[in-house]
Design a protein around this motif. Structure first.
Motif, PDB file in Angstrom:
ATOM      1  N   LYS A 162       0.815  -1.207   0.000  1.00  0.00           N
ATOM      2  CA  LYS A 162       0.000   0.000   0.000  1.00  0.00           C
ATOM      3  C   LYS A 162       0.854   1.264   0.000  1.00  0.00           C
ATOM      4  O   LYS A 162       0.410   2.309  -0.465  1.00  0.00           O
ATOM      5  CB  LYS A 162      -0.950   0.006   1.192  1.00  0.00           C
ATOM      6  CG  LYS A 162      -2.093  -0.989   1.049  1.00  0.00           C
ATOM      7  CD  LYS A 162      -2.965  -1.005   2.281  1.00  0.00           C
ATOM      8  CE  LYS A 162      -4.050  -2.056   2.161  1.00  0.00           C
ATOM      9  NZ  LYS A 162      -4.861  -2.119   3.379  1.00  0.00           N
ATOM     10  N   LEU A 163       2.063   1.155   0.526  1.00  0.00           N
ATOM     11  CA  LEU A 163       2.962   2.319   0.529  1.00  0.00           C
ATOM     12  C   LEU A 163       3.327   2.747  -0.884  1.00  0.00           C
ATOM     13  O   LEU A 163       3.475   3.929  -1.158  1.00  0.00           O
ATOM     14  CB  LEU A 163       4.239   2.010   1.317  1.00  0.00           C
ATOM     15  CG  LEU A 163       4.114   2.020   2.825  1.00  0.00           C
ATOM     16  CD1 LEU A 163       5.411   1.537   3.458  1.00  0.00           C
ATOM     17  CD2 LEU A 163       3.762   3.402   3.328  1.00  0.00           C
ATOM     18  N   GLY A 164       3.486   1.766  -1.754  1.00  0.00           N
ATOM     19  CA  GLY A 164       3.798   2.071  -3.153  1.00  0.00           C
ATOM     20  C   GLY A 164       4.959   3.028  -3.298  1.00  0.00           C
ATOM     21  O   GLY A 164       6.038   2.826  -2.747  1.00  0.00           O
ATOM     22  N   SER A 165       4.741   4.107  -4.019  1.00  0.00           N
ATOM     23  CA  SER A 165       5.821   5.052  -4.311  1.00  0.00           C
ATOM     24  C   SER A 165       6.236   5.869  -3.094  1.00  0.00           C
ATOM     25  O   SER A 165       7.249   6.564  -3.137  1.00  0.00           O
ATOM     26  CB  SER A 165       5.401   5.990  -5.451  1.00  0.00           C
ATOM     27  OG  SER A 165       4.303   6.774  -5.035  1.00  0.00           O
ATOM     28  N   GLN A 166       5.471   5.781  -1.999  1.00  0.00           N
ATOM     29  CA  GLN A 166       5.877   6.485  -0.788  1.00  0.00           C
ATOM     30  C   GLN A 166       7.185   5.926  -0.227  1.00  0.00           C
ATOM     31  O   GLN A 166       7.879   6.610   0.515  1.00  0.00           O
ATOM     32  CB  GLN A 166       4.775   6.419   0.262  1.00  0.00           C
ATOM     33  CG  GLN A 166       3.533   7.198  -0.132  1.00  0.00           C
ATOM     34  CD  GLN A 166       2.415   7.046   0.885  1.00  0.00           C
ATOM     35  OE1 GLN A 166       2.569   6.374   1.901  1.00  0.00           O
ATOM     36  NE2 GLN A 166       1.284   7.664   0.598  1.00  0.00           N
ATOM     37  N   VAL A 167       7.522   4.705  -0.570  1.00  0.00           N
ATOM     38  CA  VAL A 167       8.789   4.115  -0.160  1.00  0.00           C
ATOM     39  C   VAL A 167       9.938   4.967  -0.698  1.00  0.00           C
ATOM     40  O   VAL A 167      10.948   5.170  -0.021  1.00  0.00           O
ATOM     41  CB  VAL A 167       8.905   2.647  -0.644  1.00  0.00           C
ATOM     42  CG1 VAL A 167      10.295   2.097  -0.416  1.00  0.00           C
ATOM     43  CG2 VAL A 167       7.871   1.790   0.064  1.00  0.00           C
ATOM     44  N   GLN A 168       9.772   5.486  -1.903  1.00  0.00           N
ATOM     45  CA  GLN A 168      10.807   6.338  -2.496  1.00  0.00           C
ATOM     46  C   GLN A 168      11.047   7.568  -1.622  1.00  0.00           C
ATOM     47  O   GLN A 168      12.187   7.972  -1.426  1.00  0.00           O
ATOM     48  CB  GLN A 168      10.411   6.766  -3.906  1.00  0.00           C
ATOM     49  CG  GLN A 168      11.448   7.636  -4.571  1.00  0.00           C
ATOM     50  CD  GLN A 168      11.037   8.049  -5.982  1.00  0.00           C
ATOM     51  OE1 GLN A 168      10.015   7.609  -6.486  1.00  0.00           O
ATOM     52  NE2 GLN A 168      11.833   8.883  -6.592  1.00  0.00           N
ATOM     53  N   LYS A 169       9.994   8.164  -1.091  1.00  0.00           N
ATOM     54  CA  LYS A 169      10.143   9.329  -0.214  1.00  0.00           C
ATOM     55  C   LYS A 169      10.941   8.964   1.027  1.00  0.00           C
ATOM     56  O   LYS A 169      11.784   9.730   1.489  1.00  0.00           O
ATOM     57  CB  LYS A 169       8.774   9.885   0.165  1.00  0.00           C
ATOM     58  CG  LYS A 169       8.030  10.496  -1.003  1.00  0.00           C
ATOM     59  CD  LYS A 169       6.645  10.934  -0.599  1.00  0.00           C
ATOM     60  CE  LYS A 169       5.869  11.413  -1.819  1.00  0.00           C
ATOM     61  NZ  LYS A 169       4.480  11.697  -1.515  1.00  0.00           N
ATOM     62  N   PHE A 170      10.668   7.788   1.584  1.00  0.00           N
ATOM     63  CA  PHE A 170      11.424   7.336   2.745  1.00  0.00           C
ATOM     64  C   PHE A 170      12.901   7.180   2.404  1.00  0.00           C
ATOM     65  O   PHE A 170      13.774   7.604   3.158  1.00  0.00           O
ATOM     66  CB  PHE A 170      10.858   6.018   3.274  1.00  0.00           C
ATOM     67  CG  PHE A 170      11.720   5.389   4.321  1.00  0.00           C
ATOM     68  CD1 PHE A 170      11.742   5.891   5.612  1.00  0.00           C
ATOM     69  CD2 PHE A 170      12.530   4.307   4.014  1.00  0.00           C
ATOM     70  CE1 PHE A 170      12.554   5.319   6.583  1.00  0.00           C
ATOM     71  CE2 PHE A 170      13.342   3.727   4.977  1.00  0.00           C
ATOM     72  CZ  PHE A 170      13.354   4.240   6.270  1.00  0.00           C
ATOM     73  N   LEU A 171      13.178   6.574   1.257  1.00  0.00           N
ATOM     74  CA  LEU A 171      14.571   6.370   0.858  1.00  0.00           C
ATOM     75  C   LEU A 171      15.277   7.700   0.609  1.00  0.00           C
ATOM     76  O   LEU A 171      16.453   7.859   0.949  1.00  0.00           O
ATOM     77  CB  LEU A 171      14.642   5.467  -0.373  1.00  0.00           C
ATOM     78  CG  LEU A 171      14.187   4.020  -0.160  1.00  0.00           C
ATOM     79  CD1 LEU A 171      14.172   3.264  -1.470  1.00  0.00           C
ATOM     80  CD2 LEU A 171      15.054   3.323   0.867  1.00  0.00           C
ATOM     81  N   GLU A 172      14.570   8.653   0.019  1.00  0.00           N
ATOM     82  CA  GLU A 172      15.149   9.984  -0.198  1.00  0.00           C
ATOM     83  C   GLU A 172      15.454  10.644   1.141  1.00  0.00           C
ATOM     84  O   GLU A 172      16.499  11.264   1.320  1.00  0.00           O
ATOM     85  CB  GLU A 172      14.198  10.852  -1.023  1.00  0.00           C
ATOM     86  CG  GLU A 172      14.112  10.435  -2.471  1.00  0.00           C
ATOM     87  CD  GLU A 172      12.994  11.128  -3.239  1.00  0.00           C
ATOM     88  OE1 GLU A 172      12.209  11.901  -2.626  1.00  0.00           O
ATOM     89  OE2 GLU A 172      12.900  10.893  -4.457  1.00  0.00           O
TER      90      GLU A 172
END
Length: 189
Positions: A162-172
């Motif tokens: 469900k996080l989907g592309s929000q994972v990218q924000k975490f990694l950034e």
């Protein structure tokens, strides 16, 4: 056994999609019927509901059994074999993914490993081998990720998906943290 229009639509669609997924139409329809059935079905019931020959149903059940996608059951006082699908759709997905990996990915990795062990005899082979190494590394990384995902419980996996592309924000965000130990400040761009 008569199929309702809703069930018939689902069954027919699964049969058509089966050819895209590498199974035949009959097997796809059988699985769809078992999946939506309220109770386990025997081969005769499946043959009647789908209009298939008993032998086609038997062959389809063997294939579904080899994929570990159906459960065999015996009912008290009845000598026939009954089939159902697992209740948990996540368990079905996991089994299907494991079987596809075993049948499709693992043999490809084995072939690539063997090809990478060979000594290239010319520039064309050297180029081909370099490309095969890239493919091997991608498939190997994906396989490792898949193995890690299989270890997660279903609730964690659902949350991650469900996080989907929000994972990218975490990694950034993580990349903005200082690289030195003990630092608590976030670097500014």
């Amino acid at each position: 056994m008569n199929l309702t229009p809703l069930v018939q639509s689902f069954v027919l669609h699964f049969g058509e999609m089966g050819s895209h997924w590498g199974i035949n139409r009959t097997v796809g329809q059988m699985y769809a019927l078992l999946y939506v059935s309220e109770k386990p079905l025997n081969a005769d019931e499946m043959a009647e509901a789908l209009g298939f020959s008993r032998s086609n149903v038997s062959m389809g059940l063997k294939e579904l059994t080899s994929w570990r996608l159906v459960k065999l059951q015996h009912l008290p006082g009845d000598r026939r074999e009954y089939y159902s699908t697992p209740e948990d759709v996540w368990a079905i997905f996991q089994t299907l993914a494991e079987e596809r990996k075993k049948r499709e990915v693992d043999p490809t990795l084995t072939m690539l490993r063997g090809a990478l062990l060979e000594k290239p005899s010319n520039d064309a082979d050297q180029h081909a081998q370099a490309r095969m190494a890239e493919m091997h590394d991608l498939i190997d990384l994906t396989t490792s990720w898949f193995t890690d995902m299989q270890r997660l419980d279903v609730d964690t996996l659902k949350t991650l998906m469900k996080l989907g592309s929000q994972v990218q924000k975490f990694l950034e965000f993580k990349q903005k943290l200082p690289t030195f130990m003990g630092g608590s400040e976030i670097t500014k761009e």
